[in-house]
Write an enzyme that holds these catalytic residues in place. Structure first.
Site, PDB file in Angstrom:
ATOM      1  N   LYS A   1      39.927  42.989  34.410  1.00 54.04           N
ATOM      2  CA  LYS A   1      39.114  44.055  35.023  1.00 54.04           C
ATOM      3  C   LYS A   1      39.580  44.320  36.447  1.00 54.04           C
ATOM      4  O   LYS A   1      40.152  43.442  37.112  1.00 54.04           O
ATOM      5  CB  LYS A   1      37.618  43.716  35.023  1.00 54.04           C
ATOM      6  CG  LYS A   1      37.191  42.498  35.879  1.00 54.04           C
ATOM      7  CD  LYS A   1      36.981  42.803  37.359  1.00 54.04           C
ATOM      8  CE  LYS A   1      36.791  41.537  38.174  1.00 54.04           C
ATOM      9  NZ  LYS A   1      37.144  41.644  39.576  1.00 54.04           N
TER      10      LYS A   1
ATOM     11  N   ASP B   1      31.303  37.717  35.894  1.00 53.66           N
ATOM     12  CA  ASP B   1      32.126  38.785  35.323  1.00 53.66           C
ATOM     13  C   ASP B   1      32.296  38.660  33.806  1.00 53.66           C
ATOM     14  O   ASP B   1      33.001  39.458  33.195  1.00 53.66           O
ATOM     15  CB  ASP B   1      33.528  38.766  35.956  1.00 53.66           C
ATOM     16  CG  ASP B   1      33.494  39.071  37.447  1.00 53.66           C
ATOM     17  OD1 ASP B   1      32.526  39.708  37.901  1.00 53.66           O
ATOM     18  OD2 ASP B   1      34.443  38.678  38.143  1.00 53.66           O
TER      19      ASP B   1
END
Ligand code: C5P
Length: 328
Positions: free
Chosen positions: A14, A153
């Site tokens: 990401k 995350d």
């Protein structure tokens, strides 16, 4: 009949298109608002039944990944086992509990400690792989809950796409945006940054800027806000506008700990990137290009300029952790 012994899951890295960091909370985490964006740089994780839990890591930066119970993927296995045993797991009644142990094999392409959430990605992949191995007993919402307990995350690595994250990053809302594909260049640095170290540096900088006497929360905004300009740029699907709206509150702290990144960011902008920023807590630098061709030009020029260890061209958004069907 083919007997499937292992499950393979592919999971993306990401980047954060916005990372707005608030004050530190009582639990040591910072409240934040972020726009996560999954990009096409993938780790592959295999889960196989075993006598006891274990992990093998190969590929990019493997030597830096803990191989014991501290390994985030193994922590994810433990969290899943607990969630499956729990009363509110939403599981299918017909399935039975899986074998005692799981061996996780991680093939890394996402660099370690690079700001790209590679460890969280592996944890998310382990959740999906073990859930499949154990008969798919947890629904997506329950998997997301287990993911949030493993790391800030991890839930996003399950979800993928582009999503707004709140809380410490684990409370997600998918961003409604047209199906635009963005072309990014990642510049990997020769070195690493520790995520807690970068957050601590941000707190120190903010406290110093505010006079330096009020403790770690001094100088931080009360609650960070989602950037309306970025969201409208994403809705327009115009890469130029997205490039102008990229922001990262951790960037000044990352640059203070890794000053060479200034040169990398400046080089990318000079070479025509539509926007540039440090990925998460760094030290990877991210550049947005206007097209696939421009991304190729940029990647070639950046590696020629000697301002990073290596480069990768990726696109986003891509889907989150997903099972790779066994080849016939
Ligand atoms: O949740 P995760 O283990 O990925 O976080 C790594 C570290 O990053 C935390 O221990 C904390 O120091 C820092 N962090 C933070 N605030 C967040 C997310 C992470 O301070 N919202």
């Amino acid at each position: 009949m083919t007997i499937v012994t292992g499950v393979t899951v592919r999971v993306p890295a990401k980047i954060n298109l916005q990372l707005a960091v608030g004050p530190p909370r009582a639990d040591g985490y910072h409240s934040l608002v972020t726009v996560f964006h999954a990009v096409s740089l993938f780790d592959e994780v295999i889960a196989e039944p075993a006598g006891r839990d274990g992990v093998t890591v190969t590929g990019e930066g493997a030597a830096r990944v803990p191989a014991g119970p501290d390994n985030l993927a193994l922590r994810a296995v433990a969290a899943l086992r607990k969630a499956v045993a729990g009363p509110a797991a939403g599981r299918k009644a017909s399935t039975r509990v899986g074998p005692a142990g799981v061996h996780i094999t991680i093939a890394k392409r996402i660099p370690v400690a690079a700001g790209l959430a590679g460890g969280s990605a592996d944890a998310a992949a382990a959740l999906v792989a073990c859930n499949e191995l154990w008969g798919g007993r947890l629904s997506q919402p329950h998997l997301l809950e287990a993911a949030a307990r493993v790391g800030s995350d991890v839930a996003f690595a399950l979800l993928g796409g582009t999503a707004v994250g709140r809380g410490r990053g684990e409370r997600l809302t998918p961003a409604l945006a047209p199906a635009t594909q963005y072309h990014w260049v990642l510049a990997f640095a020769d070195g690493h940054l520790s995520t807690p170290g970068v957050y601590a540096a941000l707190d120190r900088r903010r406290a110093a800027a505010a006079g330096g006497t009020g403790g770690p929360a001094q100088g931080a905004p009360a609650e960070p806000d989602l950037d309306a300009a970025l969201m409208s740029a994403l809705r327009s699907g115009e890469a130029r506008l997205v490039g102008q709206a990229l922001s990262n509150d951790l960037q000044p702290a990352a640059l203070s700990l890794f000053p060479a990144l200034r040169k990398t960011l400046a080089a990318g902008l000079e070479l025509g990137a539509l926007g540039a920023l440090v990925a998460g807590s760094g030290p990877t630098c991210v550049f947005l290009a206007a097209s696939a061709d421009r991304a190729l030009d940029l990647a070639v020029s950046l590696s020629g300029a000697g301002v990073c260890r290596s480069v990768a061209r990726v696109t986003g958004p891509v889907a989150g952790a997903a099972v790779v069907p066994p080849s016939k």
